[in-house]
Motif scaffolding. Structure first.
Motif, PDB file in Angstrom:
ATOM      1  N   THR A 149       0.833  -1.204   0.000  1.00  0.00           N
ATOM      2  CA  THR A 149       0.000   0.000   0.000  1.00  0.00           C
ATOM      3  C   THR A 149       0.867   1.254   0.000  1.00  0.00           C
ATOM      4  O   THR A 149       0.599   2.213  -0.727  1.00  0.00           O
ATOM      5  CB  THR A 149      -0.940   0.004   1.209  1.00  0.00           C
ATOM      6  OG1 THR A 149      -1.808  -1.141   1.155  1.00  0.00           O
ATOM      7  CG2 THR A 149      -1.785   1.268   1.241  1.00  0.00           C
ATOM      8  N   ARG A 150       1.912   1.250   0.816  1.00  0.00           N
ATOM      9  CA  ARG A 150       2.823   2.402   0.834  1.00  0.00           C
ATOM     10  C   ARG A 150       3.486   2.572  -0.536  1.00  0.00           C
ATOM     11  O   ARG A 150       3.660   3.696  -1.024  1.00  0.00           O
ATOM     12  CB  ARG A 150       3.871   2.224   1.930  1.00  0.00           C
ATOM     13  CG  ARG A 150       3.301   2.317   3.344  1.00  0.00           C
ATOM     14  CD  ARG A 150       4.397   2.181   4.403  1.00  0.00           C
ATOM     15  NE  ARG A 150       3.837   2.080   5.735  1.00  0.00           N
ATOM     16  CZ  ARG A 150       3.480   3.112   6.494  1.00  0.00           C
ATOM     17  NH1 ARG A 150       3.622   4.346   6.020  1.00  0.00           N
ATOM     18  NH2 ARG A 150       2.983   2.925   7.704  1.00  0.00           N
ATOM     19  N   ALA A 151       3.862   1.455  -1.153  1.00  0.00           N
ATOM     20  CA  ALA A 151       4.459   1.521  -2.490  1.00  0.00           C
ATOM     21  C   ALA A 151       3.455   2.085  -3.498  1.00  0.00           C
ATOM     22  O   ALA A 151       3.798   2.909  -4.349  1.00  0.00           O
ATOM     23  CB  ALA A 151       4.935   0.135  -2.910  1.00  0.00           C
ATOM     24  N   TRP A 152       2.213   1.631  -3.389  1.00  0.00           N
ATOM     25  CA  TRP A 152       1.154   2.128  -4.271  1.00  0.00           C
ATOM     26  C   TRP A 152       1.010   3.643  -4.133  1.00  0.00           C
ATOM     27  O   TRP A 152       0.949   4.369  -5.132  1.00  0.00           O
ATOM     28  CB  TRP A 152      -0.150   1.426  -3.924  1.00  0.00           C
ATOM     29  CG  TRP A 152      -1.371   1.983  -4.599  1.00  0.00           C
ATOM     30  CD1 TRP A 152      -2.237   2.916  -4.112  1.00  0.00           C
ATOM     31  CD2 TRP A 152      -1.861   1.642  -5.905  1.00  0.00           C
ATOM     32  NE1 TRP A 152      -3.226   3.170  -5.018  1.00  0.00           N
ATOM     33  CE2 TRP A 152      -3.026   2.408  -6.125  1.00  0.00           C
ATOM     34  CE3 TRP A 152      -1.428   0.756  -6.896  1.00  0.00           C
ATOM     35  CZ2 TRP A 152      -3.757   2.313  -7.299  1.00  0.00           C
ATOM     36  CZ3 TRP A 152      -2.169   0.659  -8.073  1.00  0.00           C
ATOM     37  CH2 TRP A 152      -3.312   1.432  -8.266  1.00  0.00           C
ATOM     38  N   ARG A 153       0.981   4.113  -2.920  1.00  0.00           N
ATOM     39  CA  ARG A 153       0.775   5.546  -2.677  1.00  0.00           C
ATOM     40  C   ARG A 153       2.015   6.376  -3.000  1.00  0.00           C
ATOM     41  O   ARG A 153       1.932   7.591  -3.111  1.00  0.00           O
ATOM     42  CB  ARG A 153       0.325   5.756  -1.232  1.00  0.00           C
ATOM     43  CG  ARG A 153      -1.097   5.230  -1.031  1.00  0.00           C
ATOM     44  CD  ARG A 153      -1.614   5.336   0.371  1.00  0.00           C
ATOM     45  NE  ARG A 153      -2.991   4.859   0.409  1.00  0.00           N
ATOM     46  CZ  ARG A 153      -3.561   4.237   1.434  1.00  0.00           C
ATOM     47  NH1 ARG A 153      -2.861   4.029   2.543  1.00  0.00           N
ATOM     48  NH2 ARG A 153      -4.815   3.835   1.367  1.00  0.00           N
ATOM     49  N   ASP A 154       3.151   5.691  -3.183  1.00  0.00           N
ATOM     50  CA  ASP A 154       4.366   6.375  -3.628  1.00  0.00           C
ATOM     51  C   ASP A 154       4.465   6.423  -5.150  1.00  0.00           C
ATOM     52  O   ASP A 154       5.433   6.957  -5.688  1.00  0.00           O
ATOM     53  CB  ASP A 154       5.606   5.675  -3.068  1.00  0.00           C
ATOM     54  CG  ASP A 154       6.037   6.236  -1.712  1.00  0.00           C
ATOM     55  OD1 ASP A 154       5.523   7.309  -1.321  1.00  0.00           O
ATOM     56  OD2 ASP A 154       6.891   5.610  -1.061  1.00  0.00           O
ATOM     57  N   GLY A 155       3.491   5.825  -5.839  1.00  0.00           N
ATOM     58  CA  GLY A 155       3.518   5.830  -7.297  1.00  0.00           C
ATOM     59  C   GLY A 155       4.376   4.751  -7.920  1.00  0.00           C
ATOM     60  O   GLY A 155       4.776   4.860  -9.083  1.00  0.00           O
ATOM     61  N   ALA A 156       4.668   3.688  -7.155  1.00  0.00           N
ATOM     62  CA  ALA A 156       5.522   2.608  -7.652  1.00  0.00           C
ATOM     63  C   ALA A 156       4.879   1.892  -8.838  1.00  0.00           C
ATOM     64  O   ALA A 156       3.652   1.801  -8.940  1.00  0.00           O
ATOM     65  CB  ALA A 156       5.800   1.610  -6.532  1.00  0.00           C
ATOM     66  N   ASP A 157       5.724   1.357  -9.721  1.00  0.00           N
ATOM     67  CA  ASP A 157       5.201   0.645 -10.884  1.00  0.00           C
ATOM     68  C   ASP A 157       4.842  -0.797 -10.513  1.00  0.00           C
ATOM     69  O   ASP A 157       5.022  -1.236  -9.372  1.00  0.00           O
ATOM     70  CB  ASP A 157       6.184   0.711 -12.056  1.00  0.00           C
ATOM     71  CG  ASP A 157       7.437  -0.151 -11.880  1.00  0.00           C
ATOM     72  OD1 ASP A 157       7.606  -0.800 -10.826  1.00  0.00           O
ATOM     73  OD2 ASP A 157       8.270  -0.166 -12.823  1.00  0.00           O
TER      74      ASP A 157
END
Length: 206
Positions: free
Chosen positions: A62-70
């Motif tokens: 979720t944190r990766a998602w909210r950081d814009g991760a691919d």
């Protein structure tokens, strides 16, 4: 033909191995679902933290998602601790082996080494070397692994964090494990993609 003719591999013929290849290809189509099912069992594994291992995996993703991760980062982050089930002493290597044919080399390396990098946070408390990651100083992906651990891994044990459900990530896992394994256009040796993309991150907040 329901099964091969041989009882020793050296006695098999082309018909036998064509038959097995077809079966194996069909079986691999279920890889994503088997991994998602295995991921769910992390809810029943070793705990002691304020959240379950599944909760940690989802919170990290979720944190990766909210950081814009691919997609490669998201799936790698979701599965980075899946080795806890069967390989508690080398869970990072186990997870990396699962991901290696299907995601960018950068992501595989980070997942494989994240256990060593995490030592910076607690090694001094358990009689281990907190600077174990220094052995990789100068590696092309060193900073990526340090960022992965700082932003997404070590911080993701918060029961009050607004964590997304597994269903949010299911299509991404299915897409990644439907890829042609070891496709150089996917593996991209030496290529670095930023973990954080502010533009995508902002779009995902809306």
């Amino acid at each position: 033909m329901d099964h091969v003719k041989f009882t020793a591999m050296k006695d098999g013929d082309k018909e036998d191995y064509d038959f097995l290849t077809d079966h194996e290809v069909e079986y691999t189509r279920g890889t994503a679902q088997r991994l998602l099912t295995a991921l769910e069992t992390l809810d029943e594994g070793l705990s002691g933290y304020k959240i379950t291992r599944l909760g940690h995996s989802l919170q990290s993703a979720t944190r990766a998602w909210r950081d814009g991760a691919d997609t490669d980062w998201l799936v790698s982050t979701l599965l980075h601790d899946i080795g806890d089930i069967f390989a508690p002493y080398n869970h990072d290597e186990y997870a990396a082996a699962i991901l290696k044919p299907f995601v960018r080399e950068q992501c595989t390396w980070v997942v494989e080494k994240h256990g060593d990098f995490q030592m910076i946070y607690y090694g001094q408390h358990v009689g281990a070397n907190p600077h174990k990651r220094d052995a990789y100083a100068g590696h092309a992906y060193f900073d990526d692994c340090a960022t992965f651990c700082e932003r997404w891994d070590q911080s993701s044990f918060d029961p009050d964090y607004d964590t997304l459900p597994l269903e949010q990530f299911r299509p991404l896992v299915e897409d990644v494990f439907a890829r042609t394994p070891y496709d150089r256009a996917v593996i991209l040796p030496g290529v670095r993609v930023a973990l954080v993309d502010p533009t995508i991150a902002q779009a995902r907040q809306t």
